[in-house]
Design an enzyme around this catalytic site. Sequence first.
Site, short mmCIF file in Angstrom:
data_model
loop_
_atom_site.label_atom_id
_atom_site.label_comp_id
_atom_site.label_asym_id
_atom_site.label_seq_id
_atom_site.Cartn_x
_atom_site.Cartn_y
_atom_site.Cartn_z
N ASN B 153 0.88 -1.17 0.00
CA ASN B 153 0.00 0.00 0.00
C ASN B 153 0.91 1.21 0.00
O ASN B 153 1.68 1.39 0.94
CB ASN B 153 -0.83 0.07 1.29
CG ASN B 153 -1.95 -0.93 1.32
OD1 ASN B 153 -2.53 -1.26 0.29
ND2 ASN B 153 -2.27 -1.41 2.51
N HIS B 166 8.19 0.16 2.03
CA HIS B 166 7.99 -1.20 2.57
C HIS B 166 6.78 -1.85 1.93
O HIS B 166 5.97 -1.18 1.29
CB HIS B 166 7.77 -1.13 4.09
CG HIS B 166 6.42 -0.58 4.49
ND1 HIS B 166 6.09 0.76 4.36
CD2 HIS B 166 5.32 -1.18 4.99
CE1 HIS B 166 4.85 0.95 4.78
NE2 HIS B 166 4.34 -0.22 5.16
N MET B 316 -14.48 4.53 -5.66
CA MET B 316 -15.23 3.32 -5.99
C MET B 316 -16.33 3.18 -4.94
O MET B 316 -16.17 2.47 -3.94
CB MET B 316 -14.32 2.09 -5.98
CG MET B 316 -13.31 2.05 -7.10
SD MET B 316 -14.11 1.74 -8.72
CE MET B 316 -12.68 1.92 -9.80
O1 LIG Z 1 -1.51 -2.40 7.85
P1 LIG Z 1 -1.72 -0.93 7.63
O2 LIG Z 1 -0.84 -0.36 6.54
O3 LIG Z 1 -1.71 -0.13 8.89
O4 LIG Z 1 -3.26 -0.84 7.13
C1 LIG Z 1 -3.65 -0.74 5.80
O5 LIG Z 1 -3.48 -1.96 5.09
C2 LIG Z 1 -4.28 -3.06 5.52
C3 LIG Z 1 -4.02 -4.22 4.59
O6 LIG Z 1 -4.23 -3.88 3.25
C4 LIG Z 1 -5.77 -2.70 5.54
O7 LIG Z 1 -6.51 -3.76 6.12
C5 LIG Z 1 -6.01 -1.41 6.35
O8 LIG Z 1 -7.37 -1.03 6.25
C6 LIG Z 1 -5.11 -0.30 5.78
O9 LIG Z 1 -5.28 0.89 6.53
O1 LIG Z 2 -21.90 10.82 -9.73
P1 LIG Z 2 -20.97 11.46 -8.72
O2 LIG Z 2 -21.61 11.61 -7.36
O3 LIG Z 2 -20.35 12.72 -9.22
O4 LIG Z 2 -19.76 10.43 -8.58
C1 LIG Z 2 -19.62 9.48 -7.57
O5 LIG Z 2 -20.54 8.41 -7.72
C2 LIG Z 2 -20.37 7.58 -8.88
C3 LIG Z 2 -21.38 6.45 -8.80
O6 LIG Z 2 -21.28 5.74 -7.58
C4 LIG Z 2 -18.93 7.04 -8.95
O7 LIG Z 2 -18.77 6.37 -10.20
C5 LIG Z 2 -17.91 8.18 -8.86
O8 LIG Z 2 -16.60 7.66 -8.83
C6 LIG Z 2 -18.19 8.99 -7.58
O9 LIG Z 2 -17.28 10.07 -7.49
#
Ligand SMILES: O=P(O)(O)O[C@H]1O[C@H](CO)[C@@H](O)[C@H](O)[C@H]1O
Ligand SMILES: O=P(O)(O)O[C@H]1O[C@H](CO)[C@@H](O)[C@H](O)[C@H]1O
Lengths: 349, 349
Positions: B153, B166, B316
Amino acid sequence: MANFDPNEHPHIRFNPLKDEWVTVSPHRMKRPWQGQVEKPQESEVPRFDPKNPLCPGVTRPNGKVTPEYDSTYVFTNDFPALLEEGPEPAPSDDPLFQAAAGFGTCKVICFHPHSDVTLPIMSKEEVRAVIDKWAEINVDLGKKYTWVQIFENKGSINGCSNPHPHCQVWASSFLPNEPMVKNRTQKQYYTKHGTPMLVDYVKKELQKQERIVLQNDHWVWLVPYWAVWPYETMLLPQRHVLRLEDLTNEERDALADITKQLLTKYDNMFEVSFPYSMGWHGAPTGPQLKDDNQHWQLHAMYYPPLLRSATVKKFMVGYEMLAQPQRDLTAEQAAEKLRNLQDIHYKLR
Amino acid sequence: MANFDPNEHPHIRFNPLKDEWVTVSPHRMKRPWQGQVEKPQESEVPRFDPKNPLCPGVTRPNGKVTPEYDSTYVFTNDFPALLEEGPEPAPSDDPLFQAAAGFGTCKVICFHPHSDVTLPIMSKEEVRAVIDKWAEINVDLGKKYTWVQIFENKGSINGCSNPHPHCQVWASSFLPNEPMVKNRTQKQYYTKHGTPMLVDYVKKELQKQERIVLQNDHWVWLVPYWAVWPYETMLLPQRHVLRLEDLTNEERDALADITKQLLTKYDNMFEVSFPYSMGWHGAPTGPQLKDDNQHWQLHAMYYPPLLRSATVKKFMVGYEMLAQPQRDLTAEQAAEKLRNLQDIHYKLR
Ligand SMILES: O=P(O)(O)O[C@H]1O[C@H](CO)[C@@H](O)[C@H](O)[C@H]1O
Ligand SMILES: O=P(O)(O)O[C@H]1O[C@H](CO)[C@@H](O)[C@H](O)[C@H]1O
């Protein structure tokens, strides 16, 4: 070794509706937070903003004028993701490069003429008007389209670009991924057991009570056993109902009640207008109106991103995107926390 | 009516690997942006921060000291989401309430002793050390665990809580959702066609060239036909390879090269250290090491959230969560944009 305690010991849980698992890590609740902190939400939204295209009387960027409406107001999105017609991709016989036509329409439903109200603050009658509009649009667009997706993105942290109370409706000629899977799982269950999966599920949850947040004569609001988001909830009728338009007058009134109650609890959690994405799933429409859809049960889902406070959210990244969703707080702990929250909105106290 | 043009006309595309569709709305590229703008990322990260637990010589909150490492450094996450052992949930015969044991371990791999470097800025030899560490940990943890998920991430906008370069490795006793689906789809394809899906896919993309961003003697970096995120990419070997540890010396060197090149392009896009979640998928391990896994092809995915600038991301939410992912920019447009970006990192110019 100690006995298994779901609120103590890591495990995985199965979501029979989506045919997927979730990783539950309750032992990790005490982890310190060093990650991103979000901007607090805009605290004061003006009742009327002459630049906001959703406000009554405002001219939108494309020159159309939003009328002086006084209840709900529906219009076609000025930048729709789906169009009603157009050229179609040619059929391909290569399984690795498959495209298909995707027609549809995108609507916006304003809930109320004022920008500074939200569903939990609105009167019961005003919420009922929104429910009737949902049912009406499901019938209207469902005449032509296979799937009518009613959904609300709430809160800027959640990608919502406009604070005015509203939802969207994207109707499509195809069955999208999520309802496609749910159609399959519910049909398989119905074929095997002779009863709709979610009707059975609600009966069992009402017996167990441990994940129920709110209930009234017609509805149940619960944290599903397989919830992914920290305070994810699901709202279901107690009766077997296929679509929004099948709800009786009493069921609609009871839905307005329970909606106001749950969203009040959500807002009281961190004393902030609680962000979420929500939407309705019911039996498919359009050409599928004439099919047997008894395996379907109407339900709404609420997916709120907040985790620890108004500014710390759960990120569904890395492991979640590549492997499987993961949560710390259990569904039972979330339900208990929601149940214990006050029933009077913090702004109305 | 006009001829169908994928860069003009809305359509849906199929992802054969995940058995899912994506909605493509290229006509919507001109939509104005009124949504949330993210905080720009921290511009200067100090090389050494005495409070950062990933820096050499720092005492972590749990009292353990990170040693004075000078290349990569691996340790067990101080707050692991999965544990190596513990009580297991009792078996249940109710299909609606299914839980199972989920054991595992969570590791952190520091890429470099300095907090202010990233993979595209590191030397080829330093990147190669990371690749060797990935292969080594896949072997080590793969002895016991069915799935070893290596993922990174990157960027606070993407939920990453620490700017030090990392990645993480979560190994589990179960096959998580994403690889479970890919195992099924690749097996079905292999049974039907007698060749691995992704090996065929790469051959066809190399012929078409329109979605290829970079290629060298051993690797191809492309925007998949079914990409969901605006600048989503996929990295694959040209040879049929099951797992990271099967890569030859030359293939590893070539992987270091292409990784530096692509991540340089990513950073050059908005002249910012480009956030993403990435991860590796290869044939399952543990008890499945002895199975026939010829249907699998090793690949990495990059899912970057940015859409229009360093501070405007793709959400999303709503429709995506409830129905189906949606994108505006097509895969071909994204590939072209990436191809045309400079090959020298903006910080090194
Ligand atoms: O482990 P981190 O970097 O603190 O946490 C991040 O990565 C995790 C694994 O993808 C996720 O579950 C967490 O929601 C995100 O904040
Ligand atoms: O239509 P809006 O509110 O501008 O846009 C939002 O809702 C959409 C539908 O869930 C998504 O595809 C967009 O990424 C989000 O920013």
